[in-house]
Design a protein around this motif. Structure first.
Motif, mmCIF file in Angstrom:
data_model
loop_
_atom_site.group_PDB
_atom_site.id
_atom_site.type_symbol
_atom_site.label_atom_id
_atom_site.label_comp_id
_atom_site.label_asym_id
_atom_site.label_seq_id
_atom_site.Cartn_x
_atom_site.Cartn_y
_atom_site.Cartn_z
ATOM 1 N N LEU A 188 0.945 -1.141 -0.124
ATOM 2 C CA LEU A 188 0.079 0.023 -0.045
ATOM 3 C C LEU A 188 0.829 1.603 -0.024
ATOM 4 O O LEU A 188 1.961 1.225 0.313
ATOM 5 N N ALA A 189 0.160 2.433 -0.304
ATOM 6 C CA ALA A 189 0.946 3.577 -0.329
ATOM 7 C C ALA A 189 -0.082 4.823 -0.098
ATOM 8 O O ALA A 189 -1.345 4.542 -0.228
ATOM 9 N N PHE A 190 0.441 5.776 0.264
ATOM 10 C CA PHE A 190 -0.485 6.968 0.524
ATOM 11 C C PHE A 190 -0.389 8.083 -0.259
ATOM 12 O O PHE A 190 0.987 8.562 -0.269
ATOM 13 N N ARG A 191 -1.488 8.942 -0.341
ATOM 14 C CA ARG A 191 -1.308 10.314 -1.037
ATOM 15 C C ARG A 191 -0.769 11.052 0.056
ATOM 16 O O ARG A 191 -1.734 11.559 0.880
ATOM 17 N N LEU A 192 0.638 11.757 -0.083
ATOM 18 C CA LEU A 192 0.918 12.726 1.186
ATOM 19 C C LEU A 192 1.460 13.931 0.469
ATOM 20 O O LEU A 192 1.259 14.071 -0.854
ATOM 21 N N ALA A 193 1.489 14.648 1.336
ATOM 22 C CA ALA A 193 1.660 16.305 0.781
ATOM 23 C C ALA A 193 2.897 16.248 0.054
ATOM 24 O O ALA A 193 3.120 16.825 -1.153
ATOM 25 N N ASP A 194 3.709 15.433 -0.009
ATOM 26 C CA ASP A 194 4.978 15.394 -0.769
ATOM 27 C C ASP A 194 5.160 14.320 -1.586
ATOM 28 O O ASP A 194 6.200 13.965 -2.294
ATOM 29 N N GLY A 195 4.108 13.573 -1.919
ATOM 30 C CA GLY A 195 3.896 12.473 -3.086
ATOM 31 C C GLY A 195 3.296 11.390 -2.338
ATOM 32 O O GLY A 195 2.833 11.144 -1.419
ATOM 33 N N ILE A 196 3.506 10.163 -3.259
ATOM 34 C CA ILE A 196 2.893 8.946 -3.070
ATOM 35 C C ILE A 196 3.741 8.003 -2.485
ATOM 36 O O ILE A 196 4.802 7.912 -2.927
ATOM 37 N N ARG A 197 3.725 7.681 -1.231
ATOM 38 C CA ARG A 197 4.506 6.929 -0.616
ATOM 39 C C ARG A 197 3.968 6.261 0.748
ATOM 40 O O ARG A 197 2.966 6.445 0.968
ATOM 41 N N VAL A 198 4.783 5.364 1.347
ATOM 42 C CA VAL A 198 4.435 4.794 2.629
ATOM 43 C C VAL A 198 5.140 5.888 3.750
ATOM 44 O O VAL A 198 6.350 5.962 3.601
ATOM 45 N N PRO A 199 4.531 6.129 4.687
ATOM 46 C CA PRO A 199 4.887 6.904 5.852
ATOM 47 C C PRO A 199 5.996 6.042 6.582
ATOM 48 O O PRO A 199 6.018 5.047 6.773
ATOM 49 N N GLN A 200 7.207 6.814 6.932
ATOM 50 C CA GLN A 200 8.446 6.139 7.744
ATOM 51 C C GLN A 200 7.921 5.952 9.028
ATOM 52 O O GLN A 200 7.017 6.416 9.798
ATOM 53 N N GLU A 201 8.666 4.889 9.877
ATOM 54 C CA GLU A 201 8.236 4.582 11.237
ATOM 55 C C GLU A 201 8.370 5.739 12.029
ATOM 56 O O GLU A 201 9.567 6.588 12.052
ATOM 57 N N GLY A 202 7.581 6.166 13.016
ATOM 58 C CA GLY A 202 7.599 7.272 13.673
ATOM 59 C C GLY A 202 7.454 8.536 13.195
ATOM 60 O O GLY A 202 7.094 9.719 13.629
ATOM 61 N N GLU A 203 7.081 8.643 11.705
ATOM 62 C CA GLU A 203 6.668 9.937 11.153
ATOM 63 C C GLU A 203 5.135 10.514 11.299
ATOM 64 O O GLU A 203 4.481 9.373 11.286
ATOM 65 N N VAL A 204 5.086 11.747 11.671
ATOM 66 C CA VAL A 204 3.745 12.208 11.784
ATOM 67 C C VAL A 204 3.172 13.006 10.544
ATOM 68 O O VAL A 204 3.893 13.652 10.010
ATOM 69 N N VAL A 205 2.054 12.220 10.254
ATOM 70 C CA VAL A 205 1.227 12.660 9.051
ATOM 71 C C VAL A 205 0.058 13.336 9.313
ATOM 72 O O VAL A 205 -0.474 12.845 10.365
ATOM 73 N N SER A 206 -0.604 14.363 8.503
ATOM 74 C CA SER A 206 -1.554 14.864 8.904
ATOM 75 C C SER A 206 -2.503 14.576 7.850
ATOM 76 O O SER A 206 -2.372 14.967 6.567
ATOM 77 N N GLY A 207 -3.958 14.349 8.232
ATOM 78 C CA GLY A 207 -5.163 14.271 7.128
ATOM 79 C C GLY A 207 -5.947 15.478 7.206
ATOM 80 O O GLY A 207 -5.126 16.419 7.575
ATOM 81 N N PRO A 208 -6.795 15.297 6.273
ATOM 82 C CA PRO A 208 -7.396 16.659 5.882
ATOM 83 C C PRO A 208 -8.015 17.249 7.105
ATOM 84 O O PRO A 208 -8.700 16.620 8.034
ATOM 85 N N ASP A 209 -8.292 18.672 6.983
ATOM 86 C CA ASP A 209 -8.718 19.364 8.110
ATOM 87 C C ASP A 209 -10.291 19.205 7.805
ATOM 88 O O ASP A 209 -10.935 18.772 7.084
#
Length: 209
Positions: A188-209
């Motif tokens: 799997l991968a996610f649409r993140l602010a900096d592209g399509i990828r898998v978040p790294q271990e311990g990385e904080v990501v933000s969903g839509p407001d």
């Protein structure tokens, strides 16, 4: 195999744990199609899932103390609801080693009970030829039914602490079938602010407001 690309299934700040960006199988097993699963823990601006106190050091904690408990979980893609399981209790959280050790000793028994004992309350979506599992939902929070078509971003339920969970969090995986005894994990991968990828271990990501 090309990954299934998803949107983040929550709002606000969440920390990635047990990420397949670190290793595969991400949870140390390929059972039940979990090879590429990822966990997300909601955190406050200081990166904490909950404030610490004496109970976090020596005992269990009520799940209501945690940032993520009761947070809405969203469909990460449009699809059809294939399975719904609700009614499992939200148990006490365990961050203390004194609470974690006895819980770990019962892990094998939960595996023997099968997928529902590990996933707790959950929703399974059919997305194309694959299935997307969102697990550990809050008891009584599921808002969809089997056979329903859901849109990307639609509320499915709330984050809880049911099943094989030591603190409120979301377990998400993509598999090739709901026949869990033979299911294989799918990248799997996610649409993140900096592209399509898998978040790294311990990385904080933000969903839509």
């Amino acid at each position: 195999m090309e990954p299934v690309v998803l949107d983040l299934p929550f709002r606000g700040r969440w920390r990635a744990e047990m990420s397949p960006a670190r290793r595969v199988p991400s949870h140390g097993t390929t059972l039940f199609g979990m090879s590429h699963a990822i966990d997300f823990v909601a955190v406050d601006p200081r990166g904490r899932s909950a404030r610490r106190g004496w109970r976090s050091l020596v005992a269990t904690e009520p799940p209501e103390r945690f940032v993520g408990f009761g947070a809405e979980l969203l469909a990460p893609a449009a699809g059809e609801v294939l399975l719904v399981h609700d009614g499992e209790p939200d148990h006490e959280a365990r961050r203390s080693p004194f609470a974690l050790v006895p819980y770990a000793l019962t892990q094998a028994s939960r595996v023997r009970e099968g997928h529902h004992a590990l996933a707790g309350n959950h929703v399974v979506l059919g997305v194309g030829d694959d299935v997307v599992v969102l697990a550990h939902l809050r008891q009584g929070s599921v808002r969809v039914r089997v056979g329903q078509t859901v849109g990307d971003g639609q509320v499915l339920g709330e984050c809880g602490n049911s099943g094989n969970s030591t603190e409120p969090h979301l377990h998400l995986q993509v598999s090739d079938t709901t026949e869990w005894g033979r299911a294989q994990g799918v990248p799997l991968a996610f649409r993140l602010a900096d592209g399509i990828r898998v978040p790294q271990e311990g990385e904080v990501v933000s969903g839509p407001d």
